[in-house]
Structures are given as structure tokens and as C-alpha cells.
Design a protein around this motif. Structure first.
Motif, PDB file in Angstrom:
ATOM      1  N   PHE A  89      11.087   1.886  -2.916  1.00  0.00           N
ATOM      2  CA  PHE A  89      11.299   1.385  -4.268  1.00  0.00           C
ATOM      3  C   PHE A  89      12.027   2.415  -5.131  1.00  0.00           C
ATOM      4  O   PHE A  89      11.763   3.608  -5.056  1.00  0.00           O
ATOM      5  N   PHE A  90      12.925   1.896  -5.964  1.00  0.00           N
ATOM      6  CA  PHE A  90      13.748   2.729  -6.819  1.00  0.00           C
ATOM      7  C   PHE A  90      13.713   2.185  -8.246  1.00  0.00           C
ATOM      8  O   PHE A  90      13.455   1.003  -8.469  1.00  0.00           O
ATOM      9  N   GLY A  91      14.016   3.069  -9.195  1.00  0.00           N
ATOM     10  CA  GLY A  91      14.094   2.626 -10.572  1.00  0.00           C
ATOM     11  C   GLY A  91      13.639   3.696 -11.536  1.00  0.00           C
ATOM     12  O   GLY A  91      13.261   4.812 -11.141  1.00  0.00           O
ATOM     13  N   PRO A  92      13.617   3.381 -12.829  1.00  0.00           N
ATOM     14  CA  PRO A  92      13.160   4.336 -13.839  1.00  0.00           C
ATOM     15  C   PRO A  92      11.644   4.469 -13.810  1.00  0.00           C
ATOM     16  O   PRO A  92      10.958   3.680 -13.145  1.00  0.00           O
ATOM     17  N   PRO A  93      11.101   5.443 -14.531  1.00  0.00           N
ATOM     18  CA  PRO A  93       9.650   5.628 -14.529  1.00  0.00           C
ATOM     19  C   PRO A  93       8.873   4.404 -15.004  1.00  0.00           C
ATOM     20  O   PRO A  93       7.733   4.181 -14.573  1.00  0.00           O
ATOM     21  N   GLU A  94       9.489   3.602 -15.878  1.00  0.00           N
ATOM     22  CA  GLU A  94       8.762   2.475 -16.459  1.00  0.00           C
ATOM     23  C   GLU A  94       8.422   1.400 -15.433  1.00  0.00           C
ATOM     24  O   GLU A  94       7.302   0.869 -15.423  1.00  0.00           O
ATOM     25  N   ARG A  95       9.384   1.053 -14.553  1.00  0.00           N
ATOM     26  CA  ARG A  95       9.140  -0.022 -13.594  1.00  0.00           C
ATOM     27  C   ARG A  95      10.222  -0.033 -12.531  1.00  0.00           C
ATOM     28  O   ARG A  95      11.386   0.242 -12.820  1.00  0.00           O
ATOM     29  N   THR A  96       9.844  -0.351 -11.310  1.00  0.00           N
ATOM     30  CA  THR A  96      10.842  -0.422 -10.249  1.00  0.00           C
ATOM     31  C   THR A  96      11.851  -1.529 -10.526  1.00  0.00           C
ATOM     32  O   THR A  96      11.520  -2.578 -11.081  1.00  0.00           O
ATOM     33  N   THR A  97      13.090  -1.268 -10.137  1.00  0.00           N
ATOM     34  CA  THR A  97      14.165  -2.240 -10.331  1.00  0.00           C
ATOM     35  C   THR A  97      14.921  -2.533  -9.039  1.00  0.00           C
ATOM     36  O   THR A  97      15.837  -3.361  -9.041  1.00  0.00           O
TER      37      THR A  97
ATOM     38  N   GLN B  39      16.846   7.945  -8.029  1.00  0.00           N
ATOM     39  CA  GLN B  39      16.013   6.926  -8.662  1.00  0.00           C
ATOM     40  C   GLN B  39      14.769   6.595  -7.836  1.00  0.00           C
ATOM     41  O   GLN B  39      14.049   5.636  -8.148  1.00  0.00           O
ATOM     42  N   TYR B  40      14.502   7.366  -6.785  1.00  0.00           N
ATOM     43  CA  TYR B  40      13.363   7.078  -5.905  1.00  0.00           C
ATOM     44  C   TYR B  40      12.053   7.084  -6.690  1.00  0.00           C
ATOM     45  O   TYR B  40      11.788   7.997  -7.467  1.00  0.00           O
ATOM     46  N   ARG B  41      11.231   6.045  -6.466  1.00  0.00           N
ATOM     47  CA  ARG B  41       9.924   5.945  -7.126  1.00  0.00           C
ATOM     48  C   ARG B  41       8.773   6.165  -6.152  1.00  0.00           C
ATOM     49  O   ARG B  41       7.935   7.030  -6.344  1.00  0.00           O
ATOM     50  N   CYS B  42       8.742   5.350  -5.084  1.00  0.00           N
ATOM     51  CA  CYS B  42       7.642   5.415  -4.134  1.00  0.00           C
ATOM     52  C   CYS B  42       7.988   4.551  -2.935  1.00  0.00           C
ATOM     53  O   CYS B  42       9.030   3.884  -2.895  1.00  0.00           O
TER      54      CYS B  42
ATOM     55  N   SER C 186      23.934   6.664  -1.482  1.00  0.00           N
ATOM     56  CA  SER C 186      22.642   7.238  -1.101  1.00  0.00           C
ATOM     57  C   SER C 186      22.165   8.237  -2.138  1.00  0.00           C
ATOM     58  O   SER C 186      20.975   8.256  -2.517  1.00  0.00           O
ATOM     59  N   ALA C 187      23.073   9.070  -2.615  1.00  0.00           N
ATOM     60  CA  ALA C 187      22.699  10.078  -3.609  1.00  0.00           C
ATOM     61  C   ALA C 187      22.251   9.420  -4.911  1.00  0.00           C
ATOM     62  O   ALA C 187      21.285   9.879  -5.554  1.00  0.00           O
TER      63      ALA C 187
ATOM     64  N   ALA D  87       0.851  -1.193   0.000  1.00  0.00           N
ATOM     65  CA  ALA D  87       0.000   0.000   0.000  1.00  0.00           C
ATOM     66  C   ALA D  87       0.886   1.242   0.000  1.00  0.00           C
ATOM     67  O   ALA D  87       1.833   1.338   0.792  1.00  0.00           O
ATOM     68  N   ARG D  88       0.601   2.193  -0.892  1.00  0.00           N
ATOM     69  CA  ARG D  88       1.430   3.392  -1.012  1.00  0.00           C
ATOM     70  C   ARG D  88       1.392   4.225   0.262  1.00  0.00           C
ATOM     71  O   ARG D  88       0.349   4.423   0.878  1.00  0.00           O
ATOM     72  N   VAL D  89       2.569   4.731   0.647  1.00  0.00           N
ATOM     73  CA  VAL D  89       2.682   5.680   1.749  1.00  0.00           C
ATOM     74  C   VAL D  89       3.587   6.813   1.302  1.00  0.00           C
ATOM     75  O   VAL D  89       4.524   6.607   0.523  1.00  0.00           O
ATOM     76  N   ASP D  90       3.304   8.004   1.771  1.00  0.00           N
ATOM     77  CA  ASP D  90       4.138   9.149   1.450  1.00  0.00           C
ATOM     78  C   ASP D  90       5.496   8.999   2.110  1.00  0.00           C
ATOM     79  O   ASP D  90       5.614   8.435   3.214  1.00  0.00           O
ATOM     80  N   GLN D  91       6.513   9.510   1.466  1.00  0.00           N
ATOM     81  CA  GLN D  91       7.863   9.411   2.024  1.00  0.00           C
ATOM     82  C   GLN D  91       7.944  10.022   3.416  1.00  0.00           C
ATOM     83  O   GLN D  91       8.676   9.532   4.284  1.00  0.00           O
ATOM     84  N   SER D  92       7.169  11.067   3.666  1.00  0.00           N
ATOM     85  CA  SER D  92       7.180  11.728   4.970  1.00  0.00           C
ATOM     86  C   SER D  92       6.520  10.872   6.055  1.00  0.00           C
ATOM     87  O   SER D  92       6.667  11.161   7.247  1.00  0.00           O
ATOM     88  N   GLU D  93       5.795   9.824   5.651  1.00  0.00           N
ATOM     89  CA  GLU D  93       5.078   8.979   6.598  1.00  0.00           C
ATOM     90  C   GLU D  93       5.714   7.594   6.754  1.00  0.00           C
ATOM     91  O   GLU D  93       5.099   6.682   7.322  1.00  0.00           O
TER      92      GLU D  93
END
Length: 234
Positions: A167-175, A218-221, A212-213, A153-159
């Protein structure tokens, strides 16, 4: 080895479930050396086909497909019962999170390196570490990072809370996927292409470290595990 000999010697039959008596590697095809996942001792798998040069299976816990080498037939024992995914609710997951985090930290303390397809100690890929950590506390997850993203379930980064997945990766799909520890810090198994070769701790807040940088760019959600995974077999 002929198919009749394989079936008679090891009593293997298509469309039956077996228990793994040792850790096993699953490959893309009967001949491709590419590892796709691993089956830890005690896990159950479903045989879908027996070919002259390999055994096609689905792992029961996540319905992940792959091929076993024929030499691993001796590690399969008929399962005592059909696999049933446990019912796990959010309250149970919350109680299990400290132990799941401890699993990843113990894995980091053991000499390791990044292994594509790795789900068994000491070498993991990113989603394999997440799957193994939560499996160790009775919380099943799907296998790949993009599947884990879709499952949570999606949560905001601040939460973000400890135990959430990042999850990280390009816009197409997390990797890539990591486990949030708190205060923006996360633990993950990372490859050489991102500046590390194995399990480490990075941050989505403090970006002074180049690893980290690199991942922050590449942060997605972020996602929260709210239930245990129950796969749908094809």
C-alpha cells in the motif's frame, strides 16, 4: 422513462437482488459522469432505489454503492438466490495466489490503460485490478485501496510473500495498492501522474526506475489476505 413503466417493463423493484447480464458502469450520481466502479457480467447487485433518472444499487460482493443509468435496466435479471459471500481461509488463498498473479500478468499483456473506477478488463484502477484478480480465483476483496489495507493483516516489508498487497499514499490514507510478486517486485495499475498509464511491474527494492522510486517514497505498509471479504450492508 416513468417509474411505473420501468418497473413493469423490466420488473425492477427496490430492495431486490439482480444479476448483471453484461458489464455495467456505476456512477457517483444519476448525472455525474464520474465512474465509481464496475459490475462484471454475472455479479449480483441490490437495488436500493429507483429514481426517474437512474437506479441506485449496492454491489452484493462488496456493498459498494453507485448509480446505474436507466438504459442499463435491460441488463438486469432477477437473481436466482440471495448472494452469500464464500468462506475462504488462508490455506485456500495460498493455493489460489499463483492463479491470481497469472490473472494480473495476463491483464498486463493485454493493451490497457489506467481507468479510475475500472474493475473490468481491459482497463483497471489499482484496487480494481486487485479485486478482479482475487475474485477470479474465488477470493472476494473490498473495493477501494484504503478498504483493502484495513482488511488485510499487517506484515513487515522484510517478510513479504508473493500474493501480499503493498500500500502506498500519504500519511492520512492509502491511495494506491499493488500485488507483490516476490523479491520486492510488484504488479499494479498506475496512472499518468506517477509516470505510467496502465499495468506494469515495479520494485520496492530496486529504485533505479523513476516509477519505482516515486512509489517507494509513498510506501505505507504491506498486508496479507487471510480470509475472504464478507461485507456488512448498511
Amino acid at each position: 422513462m416513468q417509474l411505473d413503466e420501468l418497473r413493469n417493463r423490466w420488473r425492477l423493484e427496490p430492495q431486490a437482488e439482480y444479476r448483471c447480464d453484461r458489464n455495467l458502469n456505476l456512477y457517483k450520481t444519476t448525472t455525474d459522469p464520474g465512474l465509481v466502479t464496475q459490475a462484471a457480467v454475472g455479479l449480483q447487485l441490490h437495488i436500493t432505489d429507483i429514481a426517474p433518472d437512474g437506479i441506485q444499487v449496492l454491489l452484493c460482493a462488496d456493498a459498494y454503492p453507485g448509480w446505474l443509468r436507466l438504459g442499463d435496466a435491460d441488463a438486469l435479471t432477477p437473481a436466482a438466490h440471495t448472494y452469500q459471500a464464500p468462506t475462504v481461509d488462508r490455506h485456500t488463498i495460498e493455493q489460489a495466489i499463483p492463479a491470481a498473479i497469472a490473472f494480473t500478468q495476463a491483464a498486463m499483456a493485454t493493451p490497457n490503460e489506467y481507468l479510475w473506477g475500472g474493475t473490468v478488463a481491459p482497463n483497471y484502477d489499482c484496487s480494481g485490478l486487485m479485486q478482479a484478480a482475487f475474485a477470479s480465483v474465488g477470493v472476494p476483496l473490498p473495493r477501494d485501496s484504503y478498504q483493502q489495507e484495513a482488511f488485510t493483516a499487517r506484515v513487515d516489508q522484510s517478510e513479504l510473500q508473493p500474493g501480499d498487497l503493498i500500500f502506498f499514499g500519504p500519511p492520512e490514507r492509502t491511495t494506491h495498492v499493488a500485488l507483490h510478486l516476490g523479491d520486492g517486485r510488484y504488479i499494479h495499475s498506475s496512472g499518468k501522474d506517477q509516470g505510467r498509464n496502465g499495468i506494469g511491474i515495479d520494485s520496492i527494492v530496486d529504485l533505479a526506475d523513476p516509477v519505482s522510486a516515486a512509489y517507494a517514497a509513498q510506501y505505507r505498509c504491506s498486508g496479507r489476505i487471510v480470509q475472504g471479504y464478507k461485507p456488512q450492508r448498511p
